[in-house]
Design a protein around this motif. Structure first.
Motif, PDB file in Angstrom:
ATOM      1  N   THR A 275      59.344  -7.551 -27.864  1.00  0.00           N
ATOM      2  CA  THR A 275      58.117  -8.294 -27.539  1.00  0.00           C
ATOM      3  C   THR A 275      57.137  -8.435 -28.709  1.00  0.00           C
ATOM      4  OG1 THR A 275      57.299  -6.225 -26.616  1.00  0.00           O
ATOM      5  CG2 THR A 275      58.131  -7.845 -25.048  1.00  0.00           C
ATOM      6  N   GLY A 276      57.617  -8.231 -29.933  1.00  0.00           N
ATOM      7  CA  GLY A 276      56.723  -8.307 -31.099  1.00  0.00           C
ATOM      8  C   GLY A 276      56.051  -9.663 -31.249  1.00  0.00           C
ATOM      9  N   LEU A 277      56.738 -10.738 -30.902  1.00  0.00           N
ATOM     10  CA  LEU A 277      56.140 -12.077 -31.057  1.00  0.00           C
ATOM     11  C   LEU A 277      54.949 -12.247 -30.112  1.00  0.00           C
ATOM     12  CD1 LEU A 277      56.281 -14.995 -32.290  1.00  0.00           C
ATOM     13  CD2 LEU A 277      57.410 -15.620 -30.146  1.00  0.00           C
ATOM     14  N   ILE A 278      55.122 -11.816 -28.869  1.00  0.00           N
ATOM     15  CA  ILE A 278      54.039 -12.006 -27.888  1.00  0.00           C
ATOM     16  C   ILE A 278      52.798 -11.246 -28.353  1.00  0.00           C
ATOM     17  CG2 ILE A 278      53.313 -11.508 -25.501  1.00  0.00           C
ATOM     18  CD1 ILE A 278      56.140 -12.223 -24.634  1.00  0.00           C
ATOM     19  N   LEU A 279      52.995 -10.019 -28.809  1.00  0.00           N
ATOM     20  CA  LEU A 279      51.887  -9.213 -29.317  1.00  0.00           C
ATOM     21  C   LEU A 279      51.202  -9.920 -30.493  1.00  0.00           C
ATOM     22  CD1 LEU A 279      50.508  -6.456 -29.164  1.00  0.00           C
ATOM     23  CD2 LEU A 279      52.275  -5.554 -30.701  1.00  0.00           C
ATOM     24  N   THR A 280      51.993 -10.418 -31.417  1.00  0.00           N
ATOM     25  CA  THR A 280      51.441 -11.086 -32.605  1.00  0.00           C
ATOM     26  C   THR A 280      50.669 -12.341 -32.212  1.00  0.00           C
ATOM     27  OG1 THR A 280      53.292 -10.238 -33.900  1.00  0.00           O
ATOM     28  CG2 THR A 280      52.058 -12.087 -34.854  1.00  0.00           C
ATOM     29  N   LEU A 281      51.239 -13.133 -31.320  1.00  0.00           N
ATOM     30  CA  LEU A 281      50.544 -14.353 -30.892  1.00  0.00           C
ATOM     31  C   LEU A 281      49.241 -14.001 -30.178  1.00  0.00           C
ATOM     32  CD1 LEU A 281      53.627 -16.416 -29.657  1.00  0.00           C
ATOM     33  CD2 LEU A 281      52.201 -16.949 -31.654  1.00  0.00           C
ATOM     34  N   GLN A 282      49.266 -12.940 -29.400  1.00  0.00           N
ATOM     35  CA  GLN A 282      48.014 -12.528 -28.725  1.00  0.00           C
ATOM     36  C   GLN A 282      46.974 -12.131 -29.763  1.00  0.00           C
ATOM     37  OE1 GLN A 282      49.764  -9.740 -25.925  1.00  0.00           O
ATOM     38  NE2 GLN A 282      49.504 -11.168 -24.211  1.00  0.00           N
ATOM     39  N   GLU A 283      47.390 -11.449 -30.820  1.00  0.00           N
ATOM     40  CA  GLU A 283      46.453 -11.107 -31.903  1.00  0.00           C
ATOM     41  C   GLU A 283      45.904 -12.366 -32.583  1.00  0.00           C
ATOM     42  OE1 GLU A 283      48.539  -6.815 -33.017  1.00  0.00           O
ATOM     43  OE2 GLU A 283      48.704  -8.476 -34.420  1.00  0.00           O
ATOM     44  N   MET A 284      46.697 -13.425 -32.557  1.00  0.00           N
ATOM     45  CA  MET A 284      46.256 -14.694 -33.174  1.00  0.00           C
ATOM     46  C   MET A 284      45.329 -15.483 -32.233  1.00  0.00           C
ATOM     47  SD  MET A 284      49.899 -15.867 -34.861  1.00  0.00           S
ATOM     48  CE  MET A 284      49.356 -17.246 -35.870  1.00  0.00           C
ATOM     49  N   GLY A 285      45.142 -14.958 -31.013  1.00  0.00           N
ATOM     50  CA  GLY A 285      44.244 -15.622 -30.070  1.00  0.00           C
ATOM     51  C   GLY A 285      44.950 -16.415 -28.984  1.00  0.00           C
ATOM     52  N   ARG A 320      56.650  -4.078 -37.484  1.00  0.00           N
ATOM     53  CA  ARG A 320      56.903  -4.816 -36.235  1.00  0.00           C
ATOM     54  C   ARG A 320      58.141  -5.707 -36.344  1.00  0.00           C
ATOM     55  NH1 ARG A 320      51.722  -7.846 -34.255  1.00  0.00           N
ATOM     56  NH2 ARG A 320      50.905  -5.722 -34.178  1.00  0.00           N
ATOM     57  N   ALA A 321      58.650  -5.890 -37.553  1.00  0.00           N
ATOM     58  CA  ALA A 321      59.727  -6.869 -37.772  1.00  0.00           C
ATOM     59  C   ALA A 321      60.934  -6.706 -36.826  1.00  0.00           C
ATOM     60  CB  ALA A 321      60.166  -6.873 -39.233  1.00  0.00           C
ATOM     61  N   PRO A 322      61.450  -5.474 -36.614  1.00  0.00           N
ATOM     62  CA  PRO A 322      62.635  -5.387 -35.752  1.00  0.00           C
ATOM     63  C   PRO A 322      62.405  -5.902 -34.336  1.00  0.00           C
ATOM     64  CG  PRO A 322      62.352  -3.344 -36.994  1.00  0.00           C
ATOM     65  CD  PRO A 322      61.104  -4.156 -37.211  1.00  0.00           C
ATOM     66  N   SER A 323      61.178  -5.827 -33.840  1.00  0.00           N
ATOM     67  CA  SER A 323      60.932  -6.253 -32.451  1.00  0.00           C
ATOM     68  C   SER A 323      60.682  -7.756 -32.334  1.00  0.00           C
ATOM     69  CB  SER A 323      59.750  -5.479 -31.861  1.00  0.00           C
ATOM     70  OG  SER A 323      58.559  -5.861 -32.519  1.00  0.00           O
ATOM     71  N   MET A 324      60.798  -8.478 -33.462  1.00  0.00           N
ATOM     72  CA  MET A 324      60.613  -9.939 -33.411  1.00  0.00           C
ATOM     73  C   MET A 324      61.449 -10.610 -34.493  1.00  0.00           C
ATOM     74  SD  MET A 324      56.703 -10.060 -34.917  1.00  0.00           S
ATOM     75  CE  MET A 324      56.748 -11.811 -35.150  1.00  0.00           C
ATOM     76  N   ILE A 325      62.570  -9.957 -34.852  1.00  0.00           N
ATOM     77  CA  ILE A 325      63.298 -10.400 -36.043  1.00  0.00           C
ATOM     78  C   ILE A 325      63.780 -11.859 -35.935  1.00  0.00           C
ATOM     79  CG2 ILE A 325      65.555  -9.435 -35.337  1.00  0.00           C
ATOM     80  CD1 ILE A 325      64.031  -9.409 -38.889  1.00  0.00           C
ATOM     81  N   ASP A 326      64.192 -12.279 -34.734  1.00  0.00           N
ATOM     82  CA  ASP A 326      64.686 -13.664 -34.593  1.00  0.00           C
ATOM     83  C   ASP A 326      63.555 -14.661 -34.369  1.00  0.00           C
ATOM     84  OD1 ASP A 326      67.233 -12.669 -34.889  1.00  0.00           O
ATOM     85  OD2 ASP A 326      67.658 -12.627 -32.738  1.00  0.00           O
ATOM     86  N   GLU A 327      62.314 -14.156 -34.274  1.00  0.00           N
ATOM     87  CA  GLU A 327      61.195 -15.028 -33.917  1.00  0.00           C
ATOM     88  C   GLU A 327      60.352 -15.464 -35.120  1.00  0.00           C
ATOM     89  OE1 GLU A 327      63.179 -14.068 -31.239  1.00  0.00           O
ATOM     90  OE2 GLU A 327      61.968 -12.250 -31.142  1.00  0.00           O
ATOM     91  N   TYR A 328      60.683 -15.025 -36.327  1.00  0.00           N
ATOM     92  CA  TYR A 328      59.855 -15.430 -37.475  1.00  0.00           C
ATOM     93  C   TYR A 328      59.854 -16.937 -37.724  1.00  0.00           C
ATOM     94  CZ  TYR A 328      58.527 -10.704 -38.602  1.00  0.00           C
ATOM     95  OH  TYR A 328      57.972  -9.440 -38.534  1.00  0.00           O
TER      96      TYR A 328
END
Ligand SMILES: O=C(O)C1=C[C@@H](OP(=O)(O)O)[C@@H](O)[C@H](O)C1
Ligand SMILES: C=C(OP(=O)(O)O)C(=O)O
Length: 452
Positions: A275-285, A320-328
């Motif tokens: 779920t690293g992408l969802i967390l990152t996007l939430q940090e982006m607003g 955080r990379a392993p939890s969103m590796i395919d989402e970069y």
């Protein structure tokens, strides 16, 4: 499967607000493992929600070639497994198409058997490094014959009695961890894998579910020690596979970027290692509401309501990379529409995916008007929130290099760009998300195939 087939260009145009509720196909990682472990277990495994993408279908074919019986019963897939230790020698090379997960895990699964097995793949897979799996197999006594640089085609022959090893995974890779554990299934004694940085844990969870004697210990620094007692019995299971968070990322980011959007994506796998992408996007607003969180088949699952959002650039922590590796690739597209710079670090593994994703993304962004810096293992994207000038008015096409995630990411970029974004080939999308074009069109996205 698609070797040599003609490329299929596609285009995406600025769209009006996306709306609707969608269900995403099953998780790819869990789907591969369901075919493998069901094929290996004794008795029947019933799978609901399997991803019927080309990658997974190739894994199913490989398991059939080694004695598993696989059939469809309505919407379910039903497998009669061989029993652990009882795989049969395949009488032809096993072709894994585009799939790193398929080939690397299966090499682990059968490499220790006392017969020859040969592994092949498409032009993309044939460029990817296999030494990361072949080296631990060599330590277990497997004879390896590989193409230059430990590339495919590879032929393996196991020893009569493989030796259990204690293996520290040298890079953050769930595929390497899994290959060693699967080799351990046919090895007497305890195979130990040390994982310094946690990666997706589907192999551990599912093997425990199938009855393997597997334990996990995590120390104070987060280093995990996984122990598996080999040659145990695995028993067929009933598996319900939730929606793939890596596929979810495409409609999700599309809804964030296209003004006026409000969509719901139901039944999404929310395993914290994914779920690293969802967390990152939430940090982006990002406005992402996580609804109806529940446990299904031992996994966290939720529905996601996503609305158009004004994003701001962030620095994504390396760990955080392993939890969103395919989402970069899709995060880089989201960053194109964020205020300020987004800095992504620790991306060295992106260079050995279906394409060199770091350079494929940077090249595609530049072609479509984005200012970005590509480093050896980092990417900096400077956003243009209004999308003005983005896209390629002259019709320049993004090179997708046989990579499904590059193809889908740039189609999403086109939905919020002033000019159309074109890609050279959408064919590989079928490896992980065959319904992508139809599902996106259903939400109101202007994506379409372009006749050559
Ligand atoms: O184990 C898996 O199912 C996967 C592991 C990851 O690969 P690596 O192990 O190479 O990071 C990921 O990129 C791939 O899509 C699926
Ligand atoms: C890296 C991926 O898959 P694989 O390694 O299985 O080809 C992916 O699906 O993004």
């Amino acid at each position: 499967m698609l070797h040599g087939s003609a490329p299929r260009p596609a285009t995406a145009r600025k769209s009006a607000g996306l709306a609707g509720s969608v269900r995403i196909p099953g998780d790819k990682s869990i789907s591969h493992r369901s075919f493998m472990f069901g094929g290996l277990a004794s008795g029947e495994t019933r799978i609901t929600g399997l991803l019927e993408g080309e990658d997974v279908i190739n894994t199913g074919r490989a398991m059939q070639a080694m004695g598993a019986r696989i059939r469809k019963d309505g919407a379910q897939w039903v497998i009669d497994g061989t029993g652990n230790g009882a795989l049969l020698a395949p009488d032809a090379p096993l072709d894994f198409g585009n799939a790193g997960t398929g080939v690397r895990l299966t090499m682990g699964l059968v490499g220790t058997y006392d017969f020859r097995s040969t592994f092949t793949g498409d032009a993309s897979l044939s460029k990817r490094p296999m030494g990361r799996v072949l080296n631990p197999l060599r330590e277990m006594g497997v004879q390896v014959s590989a193409s230059e640089g430990d590339r495919l085609p590879v032929t393996l022959r196991g020893p009569g009695t493989p030796s259990p090893i204690r293996y520290r995974v040298p890079m953050a890779s769930a595929q390497v961890k899994s290959a060693v554990l699967l080799a351990g299934l046919n090895t007497p004694g305890v195979t130990t894998v040390i994982e310094p940085v946690m990666t997706r844990d589907h192999t551990e969870k599912m093997l425990q579910g199938f009855g393997a004697a597997l334990s996990v210990e995590t120390d104070g620094d987060g280093v995990r020690t996984i122990r598996l007692e080999g040659r145990g019995k695995l028993k067929g299971q009933v598996i319900d596979i939730p929606g793939d968070p890596s596929s979810t990322a495409f409609p999700l980011v599309a809804a964030l970027l296209v003004p006026g959007s409000d969509i719901t994506i139901v039944n999404v796998l929310m395993n914290p290692t994914r779920t690293g992408l969802i967390l990152t996007l939430q940090e982006m607003g990002a406005n992402i509401e996580v609804l109806n969180t529940r446990l299904a088949g031992g996994e966290d699952v939720a529905d996601l309501r996503v609305r158009h959002s004004e994003l701001k650039g962030v620095t994504v922590p390396e760990e955080r990379a392993p939890s969103m590796i395919d989402e970069y690739p899709i995060l880089a597209v989201a960053a194109c529409f964020a205020e300020g710079a987004t800095i992504m670090k620790g991306l060295e593994e992106l260079r050995v995916k279906e394409s060199d994703r770091l350079s494929a993304v940077a090249d595609g962004l530049k072609l479509n008007g984005i200012d970005c810096d590509e480093g050896e293992d980092f990417l900096v994207v400077r956003g243009r929130p209004d999308g003005k000038g983005l896209g390629n008015a002259a019709g320049g096409r993004v090179s997708t290099h046989l990579d499904h995630r590059i193809a889908m990411s740039f189609l999403v970029m086109g939905l919020a760009s002033e000019h159309a974004v074109m890609i050279d080939d959408a064919a590989m999308i079928a490896t992980s998300f065959p319904e992508f074009m139809q599902l996106m069109t259903g939400l109101g996205a202007k994506v379409e195939a372009v006749p050559e």
